[in-house]
Write a protein that holds these residues in place. Structure first.
Motif, PDB file in Angstrom:
ATOM      1  N   UNK A  11       0.862  -1.183   0.000  1.00  0.00           N
ATOM      2  CA  UNK A  11       0.000   0.000   0.000  1.00  0.00           C
ATOM      3  C   UNK A  11       0.899   1.233   0.000  1.00  0.00           C
ATOM      4  N   UNK A  12       0.492   2.259  -0.720  1.00  0.00           N
ATOM      5  CA  UNK A  12       1.332   3.445  -0.848  1.00  0.00           C
ATOM      6  C   UNK A  12       1.717   4.009   0.514  1.00  0.00           C
ATOM      7  N   UNK A  13       0.776   4.056   1.432  1.00  0.00           N
ATOM      8  CA  UNK A  13       1.044   4.643   2.751  1.00  0.00           C
ATOM      9  C   UNK A  13       2.060   3.840   3.548  1.00  0.00           C
ATOM     10  N   UNK A  14       2.200   2.545   3.224  1.00  0.00           N
ATOM     11  CA  UNK A  14       3.096   1.672   3.979  1.00  0.00           C
ATOM     12  C   UNK A  14       4.412   1.403   3.257  1.00  0.00           C
ATOM     13  N   UNK A  15       4.617   2.021   2.108  1.00  0.00           N
ATOM     14  CA  UNK A  15       5.773   1.707   1.276  1.00  0.00           C
ATOM     15  C   UNK A  15       7.088   2.090   1.952  1.00  0.00           C
ATOM     16  N   UNK A  16       7.960   1.106   2.117  1.00  0.00           N
ATOM     17  CA  UNK A  16       9.334   1.306   2.573  1.00  0.00           C
ATOM     18  C   UNK A  16      10.219   0.619   1.548  1.00  0.00           C
TER      19      UNK A  16
END
Length: 272
Positions: A11-16
Motif C-alpha cells: 500500500x502506498x502509505x506503507x511503502x518502505x
C-alpha cells in the motif's frame, strides 16, 4: 536472465523501499524517475514515492553518490520541473540532479544482434545500437522509478511503467522527429516494438525498478500528459523491470502488455 527475481507490492502509505543488493556497496547510484513533463502525478512520479526510494537508498548506503537523471519531453527544463514538484526538498548533499541530454553519450550494442554458437539471436527491431548516457556504464547500480500510465497509440493501448520510463535517457538530438522536445524516432515502427531494442541495449543494465501506482493515469489518446487519474493505492518494486511491470499491471487491473511477454521470451533465448 536476472537471477533471483523478486517483486513486492505495498500500500502506498506503507511503502518502505528495499533496494537491490547492488545498491548497498555502490559508490554511485543512478535513479531514473519519470519527471519528463511539467505535470503533477500521476503523469509524473509522486514525490512521496520517489522520496521513499531515495530514503531507502540512503538508509542502505549512507555514503553513495546518488545521481537523479532524467531527460524532459517538453520546453520546460528539468530543474524547473523538479522545483515545481518539490524534488529539491527530498535531496541531501550527496544527491545530484542531472539532465540526461547534457551528459556525454555512447553507443550501446543491442544484445539481439549477438550470435551464440553460430546461431543468430532474435534481430533488433530497428536499432543495432542506441545512443544513451555513458554514465550508465560508470555507476554501480541503476534504478528506474516509473509512473503507471495507459495511453493509446495507433488505436492500441500502451502501458508505460518502469521500462518505458527509460525513453527519457535517450538524447533528443538523435531521436527527435517533428518536435524537438520529444523522441519521435522511438515511436517508429511502434513503441512496443522499439521497447525490445530499448531493453536489450540499456534496459538489461538496470538493477531495480519501482512503479508508482498510487494512481494510474488513463489517457483517451496518445497524449501522455492529458487524461484522468484512477486510484490504485499501491507501489510495486523489485529487481527486474519486466517482472515489476508485469506485477504492476496485475495489481492495477491492466492487461500485461504484449511487449513484456515478447521481451521475456527473447531474453530466455539470448541469455540461456
Amino acid at each position: 536472465m536476472v537471477s533471483g527475481l523478486f517483486t513486492q507490492v505495498s500500500a502506498t502509505a506503507d511503502f518502505i523501499y528495499e533496494p537491490p543488493a547492488t545498491a548497498k556497496n555502490a559508490c554511485r547510484i543512478l535513479v531514473k524517475p519519470n519527471l519528463g513533463y511539467p505535470k503533477k502525478p500521476p503523469v509524473t512520479v509522486s514525490m512521496g514515492v520517489l522520496g521513499r526510494v531515495l530514503n531507502g537508498l540512503r538508509q542502505a548506503n549512507p555514503t553513495a553518490e546518488i545521481l537523479i537523471v532524467e531527460g524532459v519531453c517538453s520546453p520546460v527544463s528539468l530543474p524547473e520541473i523538479a522545483s515545481r514538484n518539490g524534488l529539491y526538498e527530498l535531496m541531501d548533499d550527496g544527491m545530484r540532479l542531472i539532465d540526461a541530454d547534457t551528459l556525454p553519450m555512447q553507443e550501446y550494442p543491442n544484445r539481439l544482434s549477438r550470435r551464440e554458437n553460430g546461431e543468430a539471436s532474435p534481430h533488433p527491431v530497428r536499432f543495432p545500437t542506441m545512443l544513451a548516457p555513458a554514465l550508465l556504464q560508470e555507476v554501480d547500480c541503476r534504478i528506474s522509478v516509473g509512473a503507471l500510465k495507459r495511453t493509446v497509440l495507433k488505436e492500441q493501448p500502451l502501458i508505460s511503467a518502469s521500462l518505458k520510463n527509460l525513453y527519457g535517457l535517450f538524447p533528443r538530438s538523435r531521436y527527435k522527429a517533428r518536435s524537438p522536445h520529444s523522441r519521435g524516432q522511438l515511436h517508429r515502427p511502434s513503441v512496443p516494438l522499439v521497447l525490445q531494442d530499448v531493453y536489450f541495449t540499456i534496459g538489461h543494465l538496470f538493477d531495480g525498478a519501482v512503479v508508482d501506482a498510487n494512481e494510474k493515469f488513463i489517457s483517451v489518446d496518445w497524449q501522455p500528459d492529458r487524461g484522468s487519474a484512477v486510484p490504485v493505492g499501491k507501489v510495486i518494486w523489485g529487481n527486474d523491470l519486466l517482472a515489476v511491470d508485469r506485477e504492476a499491471c496485475r495489481v492495477a487491473d491492466e492487461l500485461t502488455p504484449d511487449y513484456v511477454e515478447a521481451i521475456e521470451q527473447m531474453r530466455n533465448r539470448v541469455e540461456k
